[in-house]
Design a protein around this motif. Sequence first.
Motif, PDB file in Angstrom:
ATOM      1  N   LEU A   1       0.927  -1.483   0.326  1.00 37.16           N
ATOM      2  CA  LEU A   1      -0.370  -0.033  -0.046  1.00 37.16           C
ATOM      3  C   LEU A   1       1.274   1.101   0.288  1.00 37.16           C
ATOM      4  O   LEU A   1       2.016   1.081   0.899  1.00 37.16           O
ATOM      5  N   PHE A   2       0.877   2.050  -0.541  1.00 35.45           N
ATOM      6  CA  PHE A   2       1.536   3.370  -0.819  1.00 35.45           C
ATOM      7  C   PHE A   2       0.362   4.609  -0.848  1.00 35.45           C
ATOM      8  O   PHE A   2      -0.420   4.508  -1.067  1.00 35.45           O
ATOM      9  N   LEU A   3       1.302   5.420   0.475  1.00 35.96           N
ATOM     10  CA  LEU A   3       0.571   6.730   0.014  1.00 35.96           C
ATOM     11  C   LEU A   3       1.209   7.710  -0.622  1.00 35.96           C
ATOM     12  O   LEU A   3       2.642   8.003  -0.752  1.00 35.96           O
ATOM     13  N   THR A   4       0.677   8.694  -1.330  1.00 36.34           N
ATOM     14  CA  THR A   4       1.170   9.656  -1.775  1.00 36.34           C
ATOM     15  C   THR A   4       0.634  11.499  -1.411  1.00 36.34           C
ATOM     16  O   THR A   4      -0.727  11.101  -1.570  1.00 36.34           O
ATOM     17  N   LEU A   5       1.504  11.944  -0.603  1.00 39.51           N
ATOM     18  CA  LEU A   5       0.672  12.748   0.385  1.00 39.51           C
ATOM     19  C   LEU A   5       1.401  14.076  -0.140  1.00 39.51           C
ATOM     20  O   LEU A   5       2.859  14.359  -0.331  1.00 39.51           O
ATOM     21  N   THR A   6       0.675  14.939  -0.579  1.00 43.36           N
ATOM     22  CA  THR A   6       0.555  16.750  -1.730  1.00 43.36           C
ATOM     23  C   THR A   6       0.155  17.562  -0.794  1.00 43.36           C
ATOM     24  O   THR A   6      -1.084  17.290  -0.399  1.00 43.36           O
ATOM     25  N   ASN A   7       1.242  18.669  -0.386  1.00 38.43           N
ATOM     26  CA  ASN A   7      -0.109  19.787   0.341  1.00 38.43           C
ATOM     27  C   ASN A   7      -1.051  20.864  -0.845  1.00 38.43           C
ATOM     28  O   ASN A   7      -0.703  20.224  -1.542  1.00 38.43           O
TER      29      ASN A   7
ATOM     30  N   ARG B   1       6.055  10.482   0.162  1.00 34.27           N
ATOM     31  CA  ARG B   1       5.993   9.042  -0.850  1.00 34.27           C
ATOM     32  C   ARG B   1       6.104   8.142   0.629  1.00 34.27           C
ATOM     33  O   ARG B   1       6.776   8.376   0.830  1.00 34.27           O
ATOM     34  N   LEU B   2       5.254   7.465   0.583  1.00 32.75           N
ATOM     35  CA  LEU B   2       5.382   6.685   2.009  1.00 32.75           C
ATOM     36  C   LEU B   2       4.647   4.875   1.149  1.00 32.75           C
ATOM     37  O   LEU B   2       3.966   5.082   0.816  1.00 32.75           O
ATOM     38  N   VAL B   3       5.291   4.194   1.895  1.00 38.05           N
ATOM     39  CA  VAL B   3       4.980   2.735   1.753  1.00 38.05           C
ATOM     40  C   VAL B   3       4.970   1.704   2.589  1.00 38.05           C
ATOM     41  O   VAL B   3       5.665   1.787   3.895  1.00 38.05           O
ATOM     42  N   ARG B   4       3.998   1.309   2.867  1.00 32.07           N
ATOM     43  CA  ARG B   4       3.675   0.372   4.530  1.00 32.07           C
ATOM     44  C   ARG B   4       3.909  -0.917   4.128  1.00 32.07           C
ATOM     45  O   ARG B   4       4.298  -1.506   3.601  1.00 32.07           O
ATOM     46  N   ASN B   5       5.632  -1.367   4.091  1.00 30.33           N
ATOM     47  CA  ASN B   5       6.115  -1.119   4.439  1.00 30.33           C
ATOM     48  C   ASN B   5       7.251  -2.199   4.943  1.00 30.33           C
ATOM     49  O   ASN B   5       7.835  -0.819   6.204  1.00 30.33           O
ATOM     50  N   THR B   6       8.772  -2.902   5.002  1.00 24.71           N
ATOM     51  CA  THR B   6       9.588  -2.997   5.952  1.00 24.71           C
ATOM     52  C   THR B   6      10.389  -2.156   5.310  1.00 24.71           C
ATOM     53  O   THR B   6      11.505  -2.367   5.652  1.00 24.71           O
ATOM     54  N   GLU B   7      10.468  -1.898   4.299  1.00 21.45           N
ATOM     55  CA  GLU B   7      11.965  -0.996   3.471  1.00 21.45           C
ATOM     56  C   GLU B   7      11.907  -0.217   2.068  1.00 21.45           C
ATOM     57  O   GLU B   7      10.328  -0.790   2.293  1.00 21.45           O
ATOM     58  N   ASN B   8      12.243   0.897   1.380  1.00 23.40           N
ATOM     59  CA  ASN B   8      12.327   1.880   0.881  1.00 23.40           C
ATOM     60  C   ASN B   8      11.433   0.994  -0.271  1.00 23.40           C
ATOM     61  O   ASN B   8      11.964  -0.055  -0.324  1.00 23.40           O
ATOM     62  N   ILE B   9      10.683   1.649  -1.258  1.00 19.07           N
ATOM     63  CA  ILE B   9      10.545   0.683  -2.987  1.00 19.07           C
ATOM     64  C   ILE B   9      10.485   1.461  -3.726  1.00 19.07           C
ATOM     65  O   ILE B   9      10.190   3.086  -3.366  1.00 19.07           O
ATOM     66  N   ASN B  10      10.941   1.142  -4.334  1.00 20.84           N
ATOM     67  CA  ASN B  10      10.720   2.703  -6.311  1.00 20.84           C
ATOM     68  C   ASN B  10       9.668   1.854  -6.500  1.00 20.84           C
ATOM     69  O   ASN B  10       9.694   1.079  -6.885  1.00 20.84           O
ATOM     70  N   PHE B  11       8.452   2.717  -7.298  1.00 24.24           N
ATOM     71  CA  PHE B  11       7.562   2.387  -7.611  1.00 24.24           C
ATOM     72  C   PHE B  11       7.171   4.230  -8.460  1.00 24.24           C
ATOM     73  O   PHE B  11       7.099   5.086  -7.762  1.00 24.24           O
ATOM     74  N   LYS B  12       6.946   3.936  -9.547  1.00 22.72           N
ATOM     75  CA  LYS B  12       6.300   4.937 -10.799  1.00 22.72           C
ATOM     76  C   LYS B  12       7.279   5.644 -10.705  1.00 22.72           C
ATOM     77  O   LYS B  12       7.722   6.566 -11.271  1.00 22.72           O
ATOM     78  N   GLY B  13       9.222   5.366 -11.000  1.00 20.87           N
ATOM     79  CA  GLY B  13       9.456   6.090 -10.523  1.00 20.87           C
ATOM     80  C   GLY B  13       9.984   7.321  -9.616  1.00 20.87           C
ATOM     81  O   GLY B  13      11.043   8.005  -9.620  1.00 20.87           O
ATOM     82  N   TYR B  14       9.428   6.867  -8.320  1.00 22.73           N
ATOM     83  CA  TYR B  14       9.358   7.457  -6.824  1.00 22.73           C
ATOM     84  C   TYR B  14      10.027   6.145  -5.999  1.00 22.73           C
ATOM     85  O   TYR B  14       9.652   5.312  -5.998  1.00 22.73           O
ATOM     86  N   GLU B  15      10.738   7.252  -4.919  1.00 27.19           N
ATOM     87  CA  GLU B  15      11.152   5.991  -3.998  1.00 27.19           C
ATOM     88  C   GLU B  15      10.176   6.580  -2.428  1.00 27.19           C
ATOM     89  O   GLU B  15       9.946   8.005  -2.633  1.00 27.19           O
ATOM     90  N   TYR B  16       9.901   5.271  -2.122  1.00 29.62           N
ATOM     91  CA  TYR B  16       8.635   5.421  -1.077  1.00 29.62           C
ATOM     92  C   TYR B  16       9.398   4.847  -0.274  1.00 29.62           C
ATOM     93  O   TYR B  16       9.618   4.105   0.198  1.00 29.62           O
ATOM     94  N   VAL B  17       9.040   5.644   1.102  1.00 28.18           N
ATOM     95  CA  VAL B  17       9.976   5.528   2.288  1.00 28.18           C
ATOM     96  C   VAL B  17       9.207   5.123   3.201  1.00 28.18           C
ATOM     97  O   VAL B  17       8.148   4.790   3.371  1.00 28.18           O
TER      98      VAL B  17
END
Length: 113
Positions: free
Chosen positions: A24-30, A38-54
């Motif tokens: 599950l990925f979240l992209t939050l923009t002000n 960019r956040l991912v519900r995971n135990t390690e960072n993931i590259n997804f759609k060209g961005y790094e999700y923390v």
Amino acid sequence: MAIPLIQPLIEEKNKVSQDQPWLLFLTLTNVAGDLTIRLVRNTENINFKGYEYVAFPFEIDSLPDTSKGSLPTMAIKLSNVDRQIQSYVEQDATFGSGWSVVVSLAHISQLNG
């Protein structure tokens, strides 16, 4: 943009048990659009759609049904033990109000192949 599910993924989604996770990925923009988290519900960072999700612990409440024509809202609960989220909110001119949220779901096989 939704990720199309090919037949092997549809079969994997419909299994009772799975050996590979769905992420599950979240992209939050002000509001101003100049600050994105960019956040991912995971135990390690993931590259997804060209961005790094923390990798970050979070929960999303279910989206309520609305029948009055109003936009539904949902609560997102982010762990802020180490104050990482607080630093983002403090950088925002609206102090964290009105952020847009994009939720994405992807099977781990979509990231590796």
